[in-house]
Write a protein that holds these residues in place. Sequence first.
Motif, PDB file in Angstrom:
ATOM      1  N   LYS A  94     -18.528 -12.116   6.833  1.00 57.35           N
ATOM      2  CA  LYS A  94     -18.445 -10.884   6.236  1.00 57.35           C
ATOM      3  C   LYS A  94     -20.458 -11.405   5.668  1.00 57.35           C
ATOM      4  CE  LYS A  94     -17.365 -11.401   1.075  1.00 57.35           C
ATOM      5  NZ  LYS A  94     -17.043 -11.867   0.597  1.00 57.35           N
ATOM      6  N   LYS A  95     -20.119 -12.680   5.877  1.00 60.19           N
ATOM      7  CA  LYS A  95     -21.744 -13.397   5.589  1.00 60.19           C
ATOM      8  C   LYS A  95     -22.267 -14.179   5.971  1.00 60.19           C
ATOM      9  CE  LYS A  95     -25.330 -14.268   2.165  1.00 60.19           C
ATOM     10  NZ  LYS A  95     -26.000 -12.941   2.005  1.00 60.19           N
ATOM     11  N   VAL A  96     -23.257 -14.762   6.176  1.00 58.68           N
ATOM     12  CA  VAL A  96     -23.318 -15.850   7.644  1.00 58.68           C
ATOM     13  C   VAL A  96     -25.073 -16.494   6.352  1.00 58.68           C
ATOM     14  CG1 VAL A  96     -23.974 -17.402   9.250  1.00 58.68           C
ATOM     15  CG2 VAL A  96     -22.801 -15.932   9.996  1.00 58.68           C
ATOM     16  N   TYR A  97     -24.689 -17.791   6.032  1.00 62.01           N
ATOM     17  CA  TYR A  97     -25.506 -18.417   5.939  1.00 62.01           C
ATOM     18  C   TYR A  97     -26.441 -19.337   6.740  1.00 62.01           C
ATOM     19  CZ  TYR A  97     -25.027 -17.242   0.387  1.00 62.01           C
ATOM     20  OH  TYR A  97     -24.631 -16.878  -0.298  1.00 62.01           O
ATOM     21  N   LEU A  98     -27.532 -18.917   7.064  1.00 62.72           N
ATOM     22  CA  LEU A  98     -28.237 -19.665   8.293  1.00 62.72           C
ATOM     23  C   LEU A  98     -28.847 -21.285   7.567  1.00 62.72           C
ATOM     24  CD1 LEU A  98     -28.331 -20.545  11.054  1.00 62.72           C
ATOM     25  CD2 LEU A  98     -29.648 -19.169  11.711  1.00 62.72           C
ATOM     26  N   ILE A  99     -28.181 -22.351   7.598  1.00 62.11           N
ATOM     27  CA  ILE A  99     -29.416 -23.428   6.768  1.00 62.11           C
ATOM     28  C   ILE A  99     -30.008 -23.692   8.116  1.00 62.11           C
ATOM     29  CG2 ILE A  99     -28.981 -25.321   5.846  1.00 62.11           C
ATOM     30  CD1 ILE A  99     -26.292 -23.140   4.780  1.00 62.11           C
ATOM     31  N   HIS A 100     -31.418 -24.365   7.554  1.00 63.60           N
ATOM     32  CA  HIS A 100     -32.177 -25.193   8.432  1.00 63.60           C
ATOM     33  C   HIS A 100     -33.132 -25.904   7.548  1.00 63.60           C
ATOM     34  CE1 HIS A 100     -34.581 -26.393  12.182  1.00 63.60           C
ATOM     35  NE2 HIS A 100     -35.790 -25.485  12.265  1.00 63.60           N
ATOM     36  N   ARG A 101     -33.627 -27.175   8.536  1.00 63.90           N
ATOM     37  CA  ARG A 101     -34.273 -28.326   7.691  1.00 63.90           C
ATOM     38  C   ARG A 101     -35.950 -28.197   7.403  1.00 63.90           C
ATOM     39  NH1 ARG A 101     -32.855 -33.717  11.030  1.00 63.90           N
ATOM     40  NH2 ARG A 101     -34.063 -32.904  13.004  1.00 63.90           N
ATOM     41  N   ARG A 102     -36.121 -27.250   8.939  1.00 60.36           N
ATOM     42  CA  ARG A 102     -37.352 -26.996   8.942  1.00 60.36           C
ATOM     43  C   ARG A 102     -37.832 -25.343   8.544  1.00 60.36           C
ATOM     44  NH1 ARG A 102     -39.908 -27.506  13.496  1.00 60.36           N
ATOM     45  NH2 ARG A 102     -38.469 -27.221  14.995  1.00 60.36           N
ATOM     46  N   ASP A 103     -38.755 -24.899   8.613  1.00 65.03           N
ATOM     47  CA  ASP A 103     -39.469 -23.577   8.763  1.00 65.03           C
ATOM     48  C   ASP A 103     -39.725 -22.964   9.613  1.00 65.03           C
ATOM     49  OD1 ASP A 103     -41.512 -24.433   8.982  1.00 65.03           O
ATOM     50  OD2 ASP A 103     -43.097 -24.109   7.238  1.00 65.03           O
ATOM     51  N   ALA A 104     -39.408 -23.525  11.063  1.00 62.63           N
ATOM     52  CA  ALA A 104     -39.373 -22.925  11.729  1.00 62.63           C
ATOM     53  C   ALA A 104     -37.908 -23.169  12.696  1.00 62.63           C
ATOM     54  CB  ALA A 104     -40.567 -23.297  12.737  1.00 62.63           C
ATOM     55  N   PHE A 105     -37.331 -22.313  13.725  1.00 58.97           N
ATOM     56  CA  PHE A 105     -36.129 -22.521  14.534  1.00 58.97           C
ATOM     57  C   PHE A 105     -37.038 -23.176  15.647  1.00 58.97           C
ATOM     58  CE2 PHE A 105     -33.826 -19.136  12.352  1.00 58.97           C
ATOM     59  CZ  PHE A 105     -33.251 -20.034  11.435  1.00 58.97           C
ATOM     60  N   ARG A 106     -36.250 -23.865  16.291  1.00 63.51           N
ATOM     61  CA  ARG A 106     -36.048 -24.877  17.681  1.00 63.51           C
ATOM     62  C   ARG A 106     -35.384 -24.057  18.623  1.00 63.51           C
ATOM     63  NH1 ARG A 106     -36.178 -30.078  19.353  1.00 63.51           N
ATOM     64  NH2 ARG A 106     -36.350 -30.913  17.232  1.00 63.51           N
ATOM     65  N   GLY A 107     -34.615 -22.764  18.314  1.00 67.21           N
ATOM     66  CA  GLY A 107     -33.852 -22.640  19.356  1.00 67.21           C
ATOM     67  C   GLY A 107     -34.491 -21.178  20.000  1.00 67.21           C
ATOM     68  N   SER A 108     -34.537 -20.286  21.038  1.00 68.33           N
ATOM     69  CA  SER A 108     -35.253 -19.967  21.557  1.00 68.33           C
ATOM     70  C   SER A 108     -35.830 -18.170  21.223  1.00 68.33           C
ATOM     71  CB  SER A 108     -34.619 -19.925  23.093  1.00 68.33           C
ATOM     72  OG  SER A 108     -32.930 -18.570  23.056  1.00 68.33           O
ATOM     73  N   ARG A 109     -36.929 -17.683  21.835  1.00 68.79           N
ATOM     74  CA  ARG A 109     -37.203 -17.326  21.292  1.00 68.79           C
ATOM     75  C   ARG A 109     -36.390 -15.826  20.937  1.00 68.79           C
ATOM     76  NH1 ARG A 109     -42.694 -15.960  20.010  1.00 68.79           N
ATOM     77  NH2 ARG A 109     -42.867 -18.461  19.794  1.00 68.79           N
ATOM     78  N   ILE A 110     -35.822 -15.633  21.814  1.00 67.00           N
ATOM     79  CA  ILE A 110     -35.218 -13.881  22.074  1.00 67.00           C
ATOM     80  C   ILE A 110     -33.804 -14.433  21.277  1.00 67.00           C
ATOM     81  CG2 ILE A 110     -33.482 -14.681  24.055  1.00 67.00           C
ATOM     82  CD1 ILE A 110     -33.459 -12.101  24.589  1.00 67.00           C
ATOM     83  N   LEU A 111     -33.079 -15.960  20.674  1.00 64.80           N
ATOM     84  CA  LEU A 111     -32.029 -15.264  20.069  1.00 64.80           C
ATOM     85  C   LEU A 111     -32.423 -15.898  18.410  1.00 64.80           C
ATOM     86  CD1 LEU A 111     -30.300 -18.303  21.278  1.00 64.80           C
ATOM     87  CD2 LEU A 111     -29.507 -16.091  21.026  1.00 64.80           C
ATOM     88  N   GLN A 112     -34.044 -16.324  18.320  1.00 65.74           N
ATOM     89  CA  GLN A 112     -34.394 -15.246  17.081  1.00 65.74           C
ATOM     90  C   GLN A 112     -34.649 -14.578  16.565  1.00 65.74           C
ATOM     91  OE1 GLN A 112     -38.110 -18.111  16.097  1.00 65.74           O
ATOM     92  NE2 GLN A 112     -37.381 -20.173  17.261  1.00 65.74           N
ATOM     93  N   GLN A 113     -35.036 -13.633  17.242  1.00 63.11           N
ATOM     94  CA  GLN A 113     -35.408 -11.612  16.787  1.00 63.11           C
ATOM     95  C   GLN A 113     -34.219 -11.467  16.914  1.00 63.11           C
ATOM     96  OE1 GLN A 113     -37.203 -11.823  21.153  1.00 63.11           O
ATOM     97  NE2 GLN A 113     -39.162 -10.985  20.212  1.00 63.11           N
ATOM     98  N   ARG A 114     -33.101 -11.845  17.654  1.00 62.63           N
ATOM     99  CA  ARG A 114     -31.396 -11.241  17.487  1.00 62.63           C
ATOM    100  C   ARG A 114     -31.078 -11.416  16.109  1.00 62.63           C
ATOM    101  NH1 ARG A 114     -28.206 -12.324  22.907  1.00 62.63           N
ATOM    102  NH2 ARG A 114     -30.250 -11.102  23.721  1.00 62.63           N
ATOM    103  N   VAL A 115     -31.289 -13.229  15.409  1.00 62.71           N
ATOM    104  CA  VAL A 115     -31.243 -13.094  14.096  1.00 62.71           C
ATOM    105  C   VAL A 115     -31.638 -12.665  13.263  1.00 62.71           C
ATOM    106  CG1 VAL A 115     -31.265 -15.343  12.363  1.00 62.71           C
ATOM    107  CG2 VAL A 115     -30.292 -16.038  15.314  1.00 62.71           C
TER     108      VAL A 115
END
Length: 314
Positions: free
Chosen positions: A170-191
């Motif tokens: 139903k819902k996903v909380y995505l919790i990250h310890r910083r204010d920018a993701f390390r993962g690739s740009r294409i995945l960030q855009q999809r998120v």
Amino acid sequence: MSNNELYDVIIVGGGPAGLTAGMYAMRAALKTVLIERGIFGGQVAITKEVENYPGFIEIGGFELCEKFLQHAKSYDLEIIEKEVVATEPGVAYHSIRLADGTVLHAHAVILAAGGTAKKLNTPGELENFGKGVSYCATCDGFFFRGKTVAVVGGGDTALEDALYLAKITKKVYLIHRRDAFRGSRILQQRVFAEPRIEIIYNAVVATINSDAGGVNGISLKDTQTGESRDLDTEGVFIFVGFAPNNQLVPAGVKLNTTGYVITDEKCETSIAGIFAVGDLRQKYANQIVLAAADGCTAALAAAHYVETRKAVSA
Ligand code: NAP
């Protein structure tokens, strides 16, 4: 129990790196055995979709691993499905000890044991493993259909698996310890484009809370303000990185400070004739294509090493 047969190469691990090494070793006419204790394919086998292995615009992780395995088997690669407990370097040859007591010998050993998901080491994590805490979205996501889950981490795995979970929960909380993701740009855009994912930056999980039925929430701490906050969630998927499975790396092989094996460009370790490939080896990035490339490099280098050894002892 010692098997007196002397192999040219023993490969430990049946992920993309090990299976590719097996293929190349067989093509080089080396007497080779590959040993795997669990599922073939390693981490890739539990990855739902792979979109960055050249030649496949999209393929299931398990399916890709099956192709690697079939390809290696097509050269009649000998495979032993048992657990290895030790690598014992020697002068005349190196030895591999299995859990059942068997000892195998070879001129060269290729260690391809991969890595394992890191733990958060937060209260409530270990107690609730399998009761709401998971390290594998494709394995366990199904149990959270229509429910709310939290994903912890900001790398490719966290982003990819948050997207996967958003399709079934139903819902996903995505919790990250910083204010920018390390993962690739294409995945960030999809998120960012996925309405079922709510991103919570600058937060760490202080505790994973549960009752008799398993996980029922998490307590977060804001890394900027120190404020606490509780979230209701039935699942916590933890993707905070990866640690190399270096338990079978013998003493004398150089490791870096995070436990990855240091090799030269041939994937050879600081002990001659012992090679390390894939996620076990220190390198710029961990990708399936790079693991396969390592397997190729190590097998070609092992072939050269074995030839030289045989020429010297002839
Ligand atoms: P990773 O890239 O090391 O990312 C780990 C994430 O977890 C980072 O965002 C890190 O935060 C966070 N983290 C680490 N320790 C933490 C802690 N104690 N508490 C909270 N957060 C913590 O690991 P990964 O995502 O598993 O990826 C491993 C490798 O596989 C990478 O090279 C990745 O590119 C590759 N991979 C590739 C694909 C693909 O290409 N499709 C898919 C999956 C993985 P910081 O950013 O603040 O350090």
